[in-house]
Enzyme design. Structure first.
Site, PDB file in Angstrom:
ATOM      1  N   GLU A 106     126.297  84.074  27.589  1.00  0.00           N
ATOM      2  CA  GLU A 106     126.276  84.057  29.125  1.00  0.00           C
ATOM      3  C   GLU A 106     128.724  84.494  28.956  1.00  0.00           C
ATOM      4  OE1 GLU A 106     124.337  80.003  30.241  1.00  0.00           O
ATOM      5  OE2 GLU A 106     126.426  79.307  29.524  1.00  0.00           O
ATOM      6  N   ASP A 135     129.939  73.827  27.557  1.00  0.00           N
ATOM      7  CA  ASP A 135     128.699  72.949  26.829  1.00  0.00           C
ATOM      8  C   ASP A 135     129.182  73.760  25.293  1.00  0.00           C
ATOM      9  OD1 ASP A 135     128.319  70.909  27.530  1.00  0.00           O
ATOM     10  OD2 ASP A 135     126.444  70.880  27.885  1.00  0.00           O
ATOM     11  N   LYS A 269     121.732  70.269  30.245  1.00  0.00           N
ATOM     12  CA  LYS A 269     122.412  70.767  31.362  1.00  0.00           C
ATOM     13  C   LYS A 269     122.657  69.395  32.449  1.00  0.00           C
ATOM     14  CE  LYS A 269     122.185  73.481  35.212  1.00  0.00           C
ATOM     15  NZ  LYS A 269     121.430  74.241  35.869  1.00  0.00           N
ATOM     16  N   ASP A 293     125.468  77.540  38.131  1.00  0.00           N
ATOM     17  CA  ASP A 293     124.941  78.324  36.790  1.00  0.00           C
ATOM     18  C   ASP A 293     125.974  79.919  37.029  1.00  0.00           C
ATOM     19  OD1 ASP A 293     122.941  76.788  36.142  1.00  0.00           O
ATOM     20  OD2 ASP A 293     121.455  78.427  36.224  1.00  0.00           O
ATOM     21  N   ASP A 463     116.543  69.482  36.835  1.00  0.00           N
ATOM     22  CA  ASP A 463     116.763  70.161  37.657  1.00  0.00           C
ATOM     23  C   ASP A 463     115.155  69.580  38.614  1.00  0.00           C
ATOM     24  OD1 ASP A 463     114.790  72.122  37.084  1.00  0.00           O
ATOM     25  OD2 ASP A 463     116.275  73.384  37.688  1.00  0.00           O
TER      26      ASP A 463
END
Length: 752
Positions: A106, A135, A269, A293, A463
Site C-alpha cells: 500500500e 499498522d 483491521k 481504506d 466489516d
C-alpha cells in the site's frame, strides 16, 4: 406553524421497478424446482452420478432462492444536500478514518492522495478531523503525511475556491483543464499547484529509495530502531485546526500507530478501527465517523453533505446506524477480466437488501454513528443514550470502566457521545497524553471491546461481522450511490492478488457463519429480520458453494470417461429443462450487465471468473476454516497488494492476460482443465471403452458441458503455453497432472 424551510426534504426513498427481473427470477426458480422433481422421479433408475447431480442442483436451487429473496424489493435514495444547511445551520462534526498496514503493498503516495481528498471535501474544515492508522509503523508513511500536510495548505483552498470535482491530486492532474479555461488566475494557480504536487511526489519517491527516509530527529526521532511488530504507541498531531471556520483552513490530521507486541493479539483491521474510535473519542469525539481504506479517495466532494441528509433525516436518529457507499474502481482492466469490480452486486443486490433492513457494512466508504459503534440499541436512541450500551440497562461508573476500559477520560467521552452531545470540549493537544493508553495493546483486556462495543472480533471479515451485530440489535442501514460515485479505489489487477483477496473473503464470511455470531442466532435471539437472515446466509455460504461447484464441474468429465450420463438424453423431452434453464440464466445475467452499461465481454469475463473463483479461492477458503475448526491450522491475514495504475504489463491489445504464480490456489483450476481435456480427447479419438447398454452411455449434453467448462477455464488453457507470470508454473502443472491422472484412474475403476 413551523417555518417552511424546516419542511424541506433531505432525502427521498424510491422503489425501483423490476417486473421483468422478478419474472425471470421466478421462472428460473420454477425450472430448477422442475429439474429436481424430475431427478427424484428418475432417481431409482440411475446410480451415484444421478444422485450427486441431484444434490448439487438442490444446492443451486437453494442458493438461487436466497439470491432472489435478496433482490426482490430494490430501492434507491435521492438526496437533497442543498436543503441541509437550511434544516441544520450548524452541521455536526465528522471524524474520518484511513487505515493502512504495509507501505510496500500500500504505497504511501496512495495513502497521501486519499488523505488529501478527505481534507478537501466540501464541508466546514473545523468540523472535520482525519485520523490515519498505520499498522505498518512506517517512518516513510509518517514522513509522507507530514509533507502532504504542507501541500494540503495549498491544495484545500485551491479545490474549494474553484470547486474542483476531483480532489485527489494524482487523478486531477492527469488532464490539463487550463486549455479550455479563460481564467488566467486559475491557469497560473493550476500550474503552481501541479508543480508543488510533483515536488511532493518526487520527495516521497526519493525517500522510499533510502533505507532511512529522513533525519531521525525532532518529530521523527520516535521511529529510531522501531520494529514493525514490536513497538510502543505512536500518536502524532500533524496538523491542528484551531476551531477556525475560514474556507481556506485545513482539517485536523492525526497519525496513529498503535502499540504492537509479539505475543499480544492485535485483531488486524478491527483492532485498528477500535483504536481509532477511542483516540478520536478523546480528541474530537465527533458523532459521526467515516472509514475508508487507504486506496479509496473521495471522488465526489459533496459526499459528507449527501450522507448527512440520511443521518440527520426525520427518523434516522432512531433507525439508521450507518450509510454505506458502494466500492467503485478507477482504471480497472477493461471489461472486468478478473470479475472483481462487483458492478452487478452493487447495482442489484445492494438496492435489494436496502429494501429490507439495509446493506451490509462493506469495510470502506461507510459513515457510522459513533453511539451505535459504542453499543447503543435503537430502543434507547430516543432517550439520547442515557448510560445505555449494548448491555441493556444503566451502567454505574465501575461498569462503565468494564465496558469501555480503564481510562476514565475515555469513558466520560463515550457517555458524552451516547447522550448525543455534538461537541467535545477538549482540543487535540490537550487530549494527547490521555490518548496513548487507549491505543495500547493491553487496554481492551477485560472490556467489551470487540464483543459488544466497537468493531467486532472473530473473523477476517470484520466489516461484515460488525454490520451483522448492528443489524442484530434492530438498527437499519442505508445504501447511497450518488453520481458521480462518492469514492473510487483500485482493484487487484493480477491473478494471484485476486485469488488471495477472494480466498480471504471466503474465509472471513464462513468463519462468521459457524461461530457464535452466526446470523441464525441473530434472528432467533436478536432483531435481525428473516429476509435479512436469508441474505447473510447466502453471503456467508460463498465458501461452502465451492464443494457443489467443484463436483458439478467434474461431472461431465467423469461421465465421458466412465461412459455414463447425468443429463437426460437428447431424445428425451426432459432435456428441455436443463437446456432452457441454462439459456434463460445466461440471457438474464447478460441483460443485467447490458442494463448496467457493461459489455458482453464483461459479462463473459464475470461468468468464467465466477467458476474459476468458486472452484479455487472459495475452495481454499472453505478448507482453511474447516482445518481451523478441527484445530489443525489457523487463519492468517494477508494484505492485498494495491497499485494506483494498471501499468503492470498485463494488457495486450486491450485484453488483459491472466497472471499466475506458484501458489497452490491455481492447482484446482489447472486440474479441472486437464481432466476435461483428457475426457474430450478420449471421446473424440474413440479411446473410451464401449458398453453393451447404450442407454447408459455418454450423451451429447455431457460433451457440450465439458466444452463449456474448458471455455470457462480458458485463461488456464492459455497459461499452459505461456511463460513467466503469464504461464502456469511447471510445479503447478506437475501437481495438477498427478491429480488429473488419479481422477481418470478412479473414473475407469468405477466403470469397471
Amino acid at each position: 406553524m413551523a417555518p417552511k424551510e424546516f419542511c424541506l426534504p433531505l432525502y427521498e426513498k424510491i422503489a425501483r421497478k423490476n417486473t421483468i427481473h422478478r419474472a425471470l427470477d421466478i421462472t428460473l426458480l420454477f425450472l430448477l424446482a422442475s429439474l429436481l422433481f424430475y431427478r427424484l422421479l428418475a432417481l431409482k433408475n440411475h446410480g451415484f452420478v444421478w444422485l450427486l447431480a441431484f444434490l448439487c442442483e438442490s444446492w443451486f436451487t437453494f442458493n438461487w432462492f436466497l439470491n432472489v429473496s435478496s433482490k426482490w424489493n430494490p430501492v434507491e435514495f435521492k438526496t437533497y444536500p442543498e436543503n441541509l444547511e437550511q434544516r441544520f445551520p450548524e452541521l455536526p462534526p465528522v471524524d474520518m478514518f484511513v487505515t493502512t498496514a504495509d507501505p510496500v503493498v500500500e504505497p504511501p503516495i496512495m495513502t497521501v492522495n486519499t488523505v488529501l481528498s478527505l481534507l478537501a471535501v466540501d464541508y466546514p474544515a473545523h468540523k472535520l478531523a482525519c485520523y490515519v492508522s498505520d499498522d505498518g509503523c512506517s517512518l516513510l508513511t509518517f514522513y509522507s503525511l507530514v509533507e502532504a500536510s504542507k501541500f494540503a495548505k495549498l491544495w484545500v483552498p485551491f479545490c474549494k475556491k474553484y470547486k474542483i470535482q476531483l480532489r485527489a491530486p494524482f487523478r486531477f492532474f492527469l488532464d490539463d483543464p487550463t486549455s479550455s479555461s479563460a481564467n488566467s488566475e486559475f491557469k497560473q494557480e493550476w500550474k503552481k499547484i501541479k508543480a508543488e504536487y510533483e515536488h511532493l511526489s518526487l520527495k516521497i519517491e526519493e525517500a522510499g529509495r533510502k533505507s532511512t527516509p529522513c533525519d531521525l530527529s525532532g518529530e521523527f526521532a520516535v521511529f529510531f530502531e522501531i520494529e514493525r511488530s514490536n513497538h510502543p504507541t505512536i500518536i502524532k498531531i500533524i496538523a491542528e485546526n484551531k476551531q477556525s471556520s475560514r474556507d481556506d483552513d485545513v482539517p485536523h490530521l492525526v497519525y496513529i500507530s498503535r502499540e504492537k507486541r509479539p505475543k499480544q493479539p492485535h485483531h488486524f483491521k478491527a483492532g485498528a478501527m477500535n483504536v481509532l474510535s477511542r483516540v478520536s473519542g478523546l480528541m474530537t469525539n465527533a458523532p459521526f465517523m467515516l472509514n475508508v481504506d487507504c486506496d479509496m479517495f473521495v471522488n465526489n466532494p459533496q459526499v459528507v453533505r449527501q450522507t448527512m441528509c440520511h443521518l440527520l433525516g426525520s427518523k434516522s436518529e432512531s433507525e439508521i446506524a450507518f450509510v454505506q457507499h458502494p466500492q467503485r474502481f478507477y482504471d480497472g482492466p477493461k471489461d472486468d477480466p478478473y470479475g472483481n469490480q462487483f458492478d452487478i452486486f452493487f447495482e442489484y443486490v445492494f438496492p435489494g437488501i436496502a429494501g429490507i433492513q439495509g446493506p451490509l457494512y462493506g469495510g470502506t466508504g461507510c459513515f457510522h454513528r459513533r453511539k451505535v459503534i459504542y453499543g447503543l440499541w435503537p430502543d434507547n436512541a430516543e432517550n439520547q443514550g442515557r448510560n445505555h450500551t449494548s448491555i441493556e440497562g444503566k451502567l454505574d461508573d465501575c461498569e462503565q470502566l468494564k465496558v469501555f476500559g480503564k481510562s476514565k477520560e475515555f469513558s466520560e467521552s463515550a457517555i458524552y457521545a451516547l447522550k448525543g452531545k455534538k461537541d467535545f470540549p477538549n482540543n487535540l493537544s490537550d487530549s494527547l497524553e490521555a490518548a496513548f493508553p487507549v491505543a495500547g495493546c493491553g487496554y481492551e483486556f477485560g472490556t467489551s471491546w470487540g464483543t459488544k462495543v466497537g468493531w467486532i472480533y472473530g473473523s477476517m471479515a470484520e466489516d461484515a461481522l460488525t454490520g451483522l451485530e448492528i443489524h442484530k440489535k434492530g438498527w437499519k442501514s442505508t445504501f447511497l450511490a450518488p453520481h458521480p460515485p462518492a469514492f473510487l479505489g483500485c482493484t487487484p489487477s493480477a491473478g494471484p492478488a485476486v485469488m488471495s483477496q477472494q480466498k480471504r473473503w471466503a474465509i472471513g464470511l464462513f468463519e462468521i457463519l459457524v461461530s457464535k455470531n452466526s446470523p441464525i442466532f441473530a434472528t432467533l435471539n436478536g432483531k435481525l429480520q428473516f429476509r435479512m437472515l436469508l441474505f447473510y446466509i447466502w453471503l456467508f455460504l460463498w465458501g461452502v458453494s465451492s464443494i457443489p461447484e467443484l463436483c458439478y464441474t467434474a461431472l461431465p468429465a467423469y461421465c465421458i470417461i466412465a461412459n455414463s450420463h447425468f443429463l437426460p438424453k437428447v431424445q428425451e423431452p426432459a432435456i428441455l429443462i436443463p437446456v432452457i434453464t441454462f439459456m434463460i440464466y445466461n440471457l438474464a445475467t447478460l441483460r443485467e450487465y447490458l442494463k448496467t452499461g457493461m459489455s458482453i465481454r464483461a459479462w463473459w469475463n464475470n461468468m468464467k471468473m465466477g467458476r474459476i473463483i468458486a472452484t479455487s479461492a472459495y475452495l481454499f477458503g472453505f478448507l482453511t476454516v474447516v482445518l481451523k475448526l478441527l484445530g489443525l491450522s489457523d487463519t492468517v491475514f494477508e494484505v492485498t497488494k494495491k497499485d494506483q495504475s494498471n501499468s503492470d504489463g498485463d494488457e495486450t491489445d486491450g485484453t488483459t492476460i491472466f497472471t499466475f504464480d506458484e501458489s497452490p490456489i491455481f492447482v484446482p483450476g489447472t486440474t479441472i482443465l486437464l481432466v476435461h481435456l483428457t475426457a474430450l480427447l478420449a471421446f473424440f479419438l474413440g479411446l473410451r471403452p464401449l458398453v453393451d447398454d447404450v442407454g447408459q452411455g455418454v450423451g451429447l449434453g455431457e460433451v457440450l458441458c465439458s466444452l463449456w467448462v474448458v471455455l470457462c477455464f480458458l485463461p488456464f488453457l492459455k497459461g499452459l503455453f505461456k511463460r513467466g507470470k503469464y504461464g502456469i508454473p511447471s510445479s503447478t502443472i506437475f501437481k495438477s497432472t498427478s491429480l488429473a491422472l488419479v481422477f481418470v484412474y478412479l473414473c475407469r475403476t468405477s466403470w469397471g
